[in-house]
Design a protein around this motif. Structure first.
Motif, PDB file in Angstrom:
ATOM      1  N   GLU A 291      43.959  48.159  32.709  1.00  0.00           N
ATOM      2  CA  GLU A 291      44.624  47.368  33.460  1.00  0.00           C
ATOM      3  C   GLU A 291      45.398  46.268  32.802  1.00  0.00           C
ATOM      4  N   ALA A 292      46.408  45.358  33.277  1.00  0.00           N
ATOM      5  CA  ALA A 292      46.923  44.614  32.730  1.00  0.00           C
ATOM      6  C   ALA A 292      47.410  43.406  33.542  1.00  0.00           C
ATOM      7  N   ALA A 293      47.553  42.043  33.024  1.00  0.00           N
ATOM      8  CA  ALA A 293      48.016  40.770  33.686  1.00  0.00           C
ATOM      9  C   ALA A 293      48.617  40.122  32.549  1.00  0.00           C
ATOM     10  N   VAL A 294      49.795  39.449  33.074  1.00  0.00           N
ATOM     11  CA  VAL A 294      50.544  38.507  32.220  1.00  0.00           C
ATOM     12  C   VAL A 294      50.837  37.355  32.858  1.00  0.00           C
ATOM     13  N   THR A 295      50.699  36.153  31.955  1.00  0.00           N
ATOM     14  CA  THR A 295      50.816  34.825  32.306  1.00  0.00           C
ATOM     15  C   THR A 295      51.709  34.315  31.170  1.00  0.00           C
TER      16      THR A 295
ATOM     17  N   VAL B  88      51.788  35.742  27.431  1.00  0.00           N
ATOM     18  CA  VAL B  88      50.397  36.003  27.327  1.00  0.00           C
ATOM     19  C   VAL B  88      49.912  37.228  28.127  1.00  0.00           C
ATOM     20  N   ALA B  89      49.240  38.292  27.303  1.00  0.00           N
ATOM     21  CA  ALA B  89      48.995  39.444  28.008  1.00  0.00           C
ATOM     22  C   ALA B  89      47.231  39.399  28.060  1.00  0.00           C
ATOM     23  N   TRP B  90      46.657  39.901  29.235  1.00  0.00           N
ATOM     24  CA  TRP B  90      45.445  40.031  29.549  1.00  0.00           C
ATOM     25  C   TRP B  90      45.063  41.531  29.716  1.00  0.00           C
ATOM     26  N   VAL B  91      44.393  42.367  28.754  1.00  0.00           N
ATOM     27  CA  VAL B  91      44.242  43.507  29.027  1.00  0.00           C
ATOM     28  C   VAL B  91      42.780  44.207  29.122  1.00  0.00           C
ATOM     29  N   VAL B  92      42.613  45.334  29.996  1.00  0.00           N
ATOM     30  CA  VAL B  92      41.521  45.971  30.216  1.00  0.00           C
ATOM     31  C   VAL B  92      41.626  47.200  29.425  1.00  0.00           C
ATOM     32  N   LEU B  93      40.989  47.583  28.496  1.00  0.00           N
ATOM     33  CA  LEU B  93      41.288  49.037  27.553  1.00  0.00           C
ATOM     34  C   LEU B  93      40.808  50.251  28.499  1.00  0.00           C
ATOM     35  N   ALA B  94      41.264  51.412  28.528  1.00  0.00           N
ATOM     36  CA  ALA B  94      40.937  52.470  28.658  1.00  0.00           C
ATOM     37  C   ALA B  94      39.723  53.136  28.107  1.00  0.00           C
TER      38      ALA B  94
ATOM     39  N   LEU C  17      39.465  42.426  35.095  1.00  0.00           N
ATOM     40  CA  LEU C  17      40.193  41.453  35.631  1.00  0.00           C
ATOM     41  C   LEU C  17      39.559  40.898  36.681  1.00  0.00           C
ATOM     42  N   PRO C  18      39.728  39.566  36.981  1.00  0.00           N
ATOM     43  CA  PRO C  18      39.112  39.089  38.287  1.00  0.00           C
ATOM     44  C   PRO C  18      40.034  39.321  39.220  1.00  0.00           C
ATOM     45  N   ARG C  19      39.253  39.711  40.617  1.00  0.00           N
ATOM     46  CA  ARG C  19      40.229  40.130  41.833  1.00  0.00           C
ATOM     47  C   ARG C  19      39.171  39.563  43.067  1.00  0.00           C
ATOM     48  N   ASN C  20      40.140  39.560  44.135  1.00  0.00           N
ATOM     49  CA  ASN C  20      39.346  38.864  45.353  1.00  0.00           C
ATOM     50  C   ASN C  20      39.230  40.249  46.132  1.00  0.00           C
ATOM     51  N   ASP C  21      38.698  39.880  47.354  1.00  0.00           N
ATOM     52  CA  ASP C  21      38.091  41.086  48.170  1.00  0.00           C
ATOM     53  C   ASP C  21      39.250  42.179  48.451  1.00  0.00           C
ATOM     54  N   MET C  22      40.435  41.639  48.526  1.00  0.00           N
ATOM     55  CA  MET C  22      41.835  42.494  48.853  1.00  0.00           C
ATOM     56  C   MET C  22      42.202  43.290  47.588  1.00  0.00           C
ATOM     57  N   GLY C  23      41.787  43.132  46.242  1.00  0.00           N
ATOM     58  CA  GLY C  23      41.918  43.757  45.261  1.00  0.00           C
ATOM     59  C   GLY C  23      43.027  42.934  44.512  1.00  0.00           C
TER      60      GLY C  23
ATOM     61  N   LYS D 219      44.234  32.537  37.987  1.00  0.00           N
ATOM     62  CA  LYS D 219      43.864  31.382  37.635  1.00  0.00           C
ATOM     63  C   LYS D 219      42.473  31.287  36.993  1.00  0.00           C
ATOM     64  N   ALA D 220      41.793  32.685  37.292  1.00  0.00           N
ATOM     65  CA  ALA D 220      40.436  32.680  36.799  1.00  0.00           C
ATOM     66  C   ALA D 220      40.348  33.644  35.400  1.00  0.00           C
ATOM     67  N   LEU D 221      41.534  33.806  34.835  1.00  0.00           N
ATOM     68  CA  LEU D 221      41.596  34.768  33.734  1.00  0.00           C
ATOM     69  C   LEU D 221      40.731  33.946  32.502  1.00  0.00           C
ATOM     70  N   PRO D 222      41.365  32.745  32.130  1.00  0.00           N
ATOM     71  CA  PRO D 222      40.391  32.004  31.103  1.00  0.00           C
ATOM     72  C   PRO D 222      38.954  32.030  31.086  1.00  0.00           C
ATOM     73  N   GLU D 223      38.589  31.854  32.658  1.00  0.00           N
ATOM     74  CA  GLU D 223      37.090  31.901  32.480  1.00  0.00           C
ATOM     75  C   GLU D 223      36.516  33.417  32.452  1.00  0.00           C
ATOM     76  N   ALA D 224      37.238  34.322  32.674  1.00  0.00           N
ATOM     77  CA  ALA D 224      36.962  35.855  32.364  1.00  0.00           C
ATOM     78  C   ALA D 224      36.830  35.963  31.207  1.00  0.00           C
ATOM     79  N   LEU D 225      37.785  35.369  30.436  1.00  0.00           N
ATOM     80  CA  LEU D 225      37.859  35.435  28.981  1.00  0.00           C
ATOM     81  C   LEU D 225      36.504  34.960  28.031  1.00  0.00           C
ATOM     82  N   HIS D 226      35.877  33.864  28.660  1.00  0.00           N
ATOM     83  CA  HIS D 226      34.768  33.358  28.159  1.00  0.00           C
ATOM     84  C   HIS D 226      33.478  33.843  29.103  1.00  0.00           C
TER      85      HIS D 226
END
Length: 489
Positions: free
Chosen positions: A414-418, A430-436, A470-476, A481-488
């Motif tokens: 998975e990947a997100a970019v901000t 900035v890339a936020w990456v979930v590894l396989a 990666l943080p997601r809501n009920d619809m996926g 905005k929750a990425l920094p919190e997920a990092l910590h």
């Protein structure tokens, strides 16, 4: 007669809904919804406890028949948000299943238990007309996710719902013979309007899985005779992961007439894996709560991974610069904000004339989504204006294309970019990456070089963070905005 659901009047034994053990024909649905409509005919507005059950479908159809606005409530809504929605929309009653345990916030609201058992089959009461498919009468009040403040109530008219569903009938060749399979929640546009009201308007049927599983998809699309599948990218990602070891799932998808993904962008890698295994193309479409459906890749078109297709019938679409100037380029590179207009648009934000006025540029609705248009007119979304448009080194860069490039790397699941402030570039990527495989991580430089090789050097990430999820809501949908919190976390 219901102009929105003419099949309810025919009194046929054709299957309409199936949610697990609960199944209703059109005749039975007309009786159950008609009886409930008679009980709520004098209600101002009704709240619907929107569990993934046949009772929710009966409750919403009853509200349409009674010409009473329905407010779908997410059963996972928190106490504060629920209080805001109830205070803003002021429903007079809540419709729920007899077994539903409602939160304390609903304790003061009169409750009507919704049944699906039919004791006497009869016609829809003639007084319950359900308005007309061109009526401006409010049909649903759907609340936004509240990412930029308290959730806003989006007032959707019968006109908007009918216009959007009928445009999809054309784009998807949707008929009464189609059997739609899905497991989407019923408190929002995708699962409720497209996934339940869509089949009912066409006179077809819907089979809801209750809870998503690849086994359920294989069962209902395969031996179950399903012809269409609706899902969000998270679901299709799980399907793509399962295909290699599940020949029944491969056969089911290969035999389906239409696979549709929405609510967020489906990564190109998952498009390719599904097509390679099944020979089927996943079609993407683009819509919002306020606009319902705007564009879609037409059924039968060649594969267009990463594209949300062409404007639907009746929908005007343009791209504009930051100063409001219309962007006329069809070059696949020039980024502008999408604005739309047409009969599919919402009526207003409930109790928010200021927000309603601010959402429009004349008669064009400002979507906040950024996109490019290809030479043939196809639209490719590159992200949200607020979170996904990165201005770096004098370039306007969409986060979406970088995310797809990262997902093309075999080590990335998975990947997100901000963007982040940068004294030299203005913003750095900035890339936020979930590894396989967390045991075999690539270096940040390797991922940056990978992106630079696929796209351009100025689009490479300057910072890479590795996350467990990666943080997601009920619809996926990804919650950037929750990425920094997920990092910590």
């Amino acid at each position: 007669m219901s102009a929105l659901f003419p099949a309810l009047v025919a009194g046929s034994d054709r299957p309409a809904l199936r949610f697990g053990a609960d199944a209703l024909t059109y005749e039975e649905l007309a009786e159950a919804a008609g009886a409930l409509a008679a009980r709520i005919a004098d209600a101002g507005r009704v709240a619907v406890w929107a569990t993934p059950t046949a009772r929710t479908a009966v409750a919403v159809v009853a509200a349409f028949l009674a010409d009473v606005p329905a407010i779908p409530l997410n059963p996972r809504t928190g106490e504060r948000e629920l209080a805001h929605i109830l205070g803003d929309s002021t429903p007079s009653v809540v419709l729920a299943g007899p077994e539903d345990v409602l939160p304390a916030g609903l304790a003061e609201l009169p409750r009507i238990d919704v049944g699906t058992t039919v004791t006497h089959v009869g016609p829809v009461p003639s007084a319950l007309t359900g308005g007309s498919d061109g009526s401006e009468s409010p049909a649903l009040i759907v609340y936004t996710s509240g990412t930029t403040g308290p959730p806003k109530g989006v007032v959707l008219s019968q006109r908007a719902i009918a216009a959007s569903l009928d445009a999809l009938e054309e784009a998807w060749a949707w008929t009464e013979d189609d059997v739609l399979v899905h497991a989407l929640p019923l408190f929002h546009v995708h699962g409720l309007i497209l996934g339940v009201l869509g089949p009912l308007r066409r006179g077809g049927s819907v089979r809801h899985l209750g809870t998503f599983s690849t086994e359920g998809v294989a069962r209902e699309l395969g031996a179950g005779g399903g012809t269409m599948l609706f899902g969000v990218p998270t679901m299709y990602h799980r399907i793509a992961d399962a295909l290699e070891d599940d020949p029944a799932l491969v056969r089911a998808l290969a035999e389906a007439r239409l696979l549709v993904s929405g609510s967020a962008a489906l990564p190109v890698h998952d498009h390719e894996r599904i097509t390679a295994a099944t020979g089927r193309t996943v079609i993407e479409r683009y819509g919002m709560t306020e606009t319902l459906m705007n564009t879609s890749v037409p059924v039968g078109s060649r594969p267009r991974p990463g594209s949300v297709g062409l404007p639907l019938r009746g929908v005007g679409l343009r791209l504009v610069e930051e100063d409001g100037t219309e962007l006329g380029a069809y070059d696949g590179e020039s980024v502008g904000e999408i604005q739309v207009r047409g009969p599919n648009l919402f009526s207003a934000y409930l109790n928010r004339p200021d927000a309603t006025a601010a959402a429009f540029d004349g008669d064009w609705f400002r979507t906040g989504d950024m996109a490019v248009r290809e030479p043939d007119g196809y639209v490719r979304i590159v992200g949200r204006k607020a979170t996904d448009l990165i201005k770096s080194g004098g370039y306007k860069i969409g986060a979406g294309e970088i995310e797809n490039a990262l997902l093309d790397h075999p080590a990335v699941r998975e990947a997100a970019v901000t963007g982040a402030p940068d004294p030299d570039l203005g913003e750095r990527i900035v890339a936020w990456v979930v590894l396989a495989d967390a045991e075999k991580p690539p270096t940040a430089q390797e991922l940056a070089d990978h992106v630079a090789g696929l796209l351009a050097p100025h689009k490479r990430p300057r910072t890479v963070h590795f996350l467990r999820a990666l943080p997601r809501n009920d619809m996926g949908k990804l919650l950037k905005k929750a990425l920094p919190e997920a990092l910590h976390g």
